[in-house]
Design a protein around this motif. Sequence first.
Motif, short mmCIF file in Angstrom:
data_model
loop_
_atom_site.label_atom_id
_atom_site.label_comp_id
_atom_site.label_asym_id
_atom_site.label_seq_id
_atom_site.Cartn_x
_atom_site.Cartn_y
_atom_site.Cartn_z
N ALA A 196 53.12 11.80 -63.77
CA ALA A 196 52.56 11.09 -62.62
C ALA A 196 52.14 12.02 -61.48
N ASP A 197 51.04 11.68 -60.84
CA ASP A 197 50.60 12.37 -59.63
C ASP A 197 51.28 11.80 -58.39
N ALA A 198 51.56 10.52 -58.42
CA ALA A 198 52.20 9.84 -57.29
C ALA A 198 53.10 8.74 -57.83
N VAL A 199 54.08 8.35 -57.04
CA VAL A 199 55.07 7.36 -57.47
C VAL A 199 55.32 6.34 -56.36
N TYR A 200 55.43 5.09 -56.77
CA TYR A 200 55.95 4.03 -55.91
C TYR A 200 57.28 3.59 -56.49
N ALA A 201 58.32 3.57 -55.67
CA ALA A 201 59.64 3.13 -56.10
C ALA A 201 59.94 1.78 -55.48
N MET A 202 60.32 0.81 -56.34
CA MET A 202 60.61 -0.55 -55.88
C MET A 202 62.09 -0.88 -56.03
N ALA A 203 62.56 -1.75 -55.17
CA ALA A 203 63.90 -2.33 -55.27
C ALA A 203 63.86 -3.66 -54.55
N GLN A 204 64.38 -4.69 -55.22
CA GLN A 204 64.47 -6.03 -54.65
C GLN A 204 63.13 -6.51 -54.11
N GLY A 205 62.07 -6.24 -54.87
CA GLY A 205 60.76 -6.78 -54.55
C GLY A 205 59.96 -6.01 -53.53
N VAL A 207 58.72 -1.97 -51.84
CA VAL A 207 58.58 -0.54 -52.04
C VAL A 207 59.51 0.19 -51.08
N VAL A 208 60.42 1.00 -51.65
CA VAL A 208 61.38 1.73 -50.82
C VAL A 208 60.96 3.18 -50.58
N ALA A 209 60.04 3.68 -51.39
CA ALA A 209 59.53 5.04 -51.22
C ALA A 209 58.21 5.16 -51.96
N ALA A 210 57.29 5.95 -51.42
CA ALA A 210 56.00 6.17 -52.06
C ALA A 210 55.46 7.51 -51.63
N GLY A 211 54.78 8.19 -52.57
CA GLY A 211 54.20 9.48 -52.24
C GLY A 211 54.13 10.37 -53.46
N PRO A 212 53.98 11.70 -53.25
CA PRO A 212 53.93 12.63 -54.39
C PRO A 212 55.19 12.51 -55.25
N THR A 213 55.03 12.73 -56.54
CA THR A 213 56.09 12.47 -57.51
C THR A 213 57.38 13.20 -57.18
N ALA A 214 57.32 14.50 -56.95
CA ALA A 214 58.55 15.27 -56.73
C ALA A 214 59.31 14.77 -55.51
N ALA A 215 58.58 14.44 -54.45
CA ALA A 215 59.23 13.98 -53.23
C ALA A 215 59.91 12.63 -53.42
N VAL A 216 59.25 11.73 -54.12
CA VAL A 216 59.84 10.40 -54.33
C VAL A 216 61.05 10.47 -55.25
N LEU A 217 60.96 11.25 -56.32
CA LEU A 217 62.09 11.34 -57.25
C LEU A 217 63.29 12.02 -56.60
N ALA A 218 63.06 12.82 -55.58
CA ALA A 218 64.16 13.49 -54.88
C ALA A 218 64.72 12.65 -53.73
N ASP A 219 64.11 11.52 -53.44
CA ASP A 219 64.52 10.67 -52.32
C ASP A 219 65.86 9.98 -52.63
N ALA A 220 66.80 10.10 -51.74
CA ALA A 220 68.13 9.51 -51.96
C ALA A 220 68.07 8.00 -52.14
N ARG A 221 67.13 7.34 -51.46
CA ARG A 221 67.00 5.89 -51.61
C ARG A 221 66.59 5.51 -53.01
#
Length: 230
Positions: A196-205, A207-221
């Motif tokens: 992936a070039d970019a990622v959106y992370a969802m929880a409970q309907g 988006v809790v984080a969005a942006g470049p893949t490495a940054a989102v996957l490293a996000d504690a949320r």
Amino acid sequence: MRGVVRRYGGIVAVGGVDLVAPGGRITALIGPNGAGKSTLFDCLAGTVRPDAGRVLLGGRDVTAVAAHRRVRLGLARTFQQIAVFPTLSVADNVRVGAEQRGGRGAAERTERALGLLGLRGVADEPAGVQPTGVLRLVELARALAGEPRVLLLDEPAAGLDAAQTGRLVAVLRALAGRGMALLLVEHDAELVAELADAVYAMAQGRVVAAGPTAAVLADARVAEAWGGRP
């Protein structure tokens, strides 16, 4: 999509989501089961109408456009649960996608899709006797036979062996390289990180984080919502 909301009774399955999947890039959608990812896909594909917000395809508002018309406008999808016609041959399953797109050249589009996914060797065999990994590729070939501009992929690597996953990665990168917009739901963190070039992370309907893949996957949320995964 802009501000998309979808409710089922008192449950908010998608709660005001903004998302962009640009051409030439692979965008991943991640999150735990029940986060709202499949409902979001249904809203994008047109099988579900949002309660609020808008869905845009190439700048055109398609919120009220039926799913089959979105296909003709250049949108295709695959499903989490494999959906093929078991009594038809692999080639005829792929041809369904080519014919849904409309216009001439269905046979040529079918042949190109079979070759792209390495399915020519089983083209004349019934789809119903194929293993899960092959059926995943059949479903993807069917979507690609319609020559979409936007491709929605719901867990495309599920059931694939290492060789098939490698082919999938190569194909998806090539499609993005040609300018196609790809949005995929995927639970495999390593595959998301690789592809992936970019990622959106969802929880409970939401988006809790969005942006470049490495940054989102490293996000504690994201780690917290995604069961502690990196």
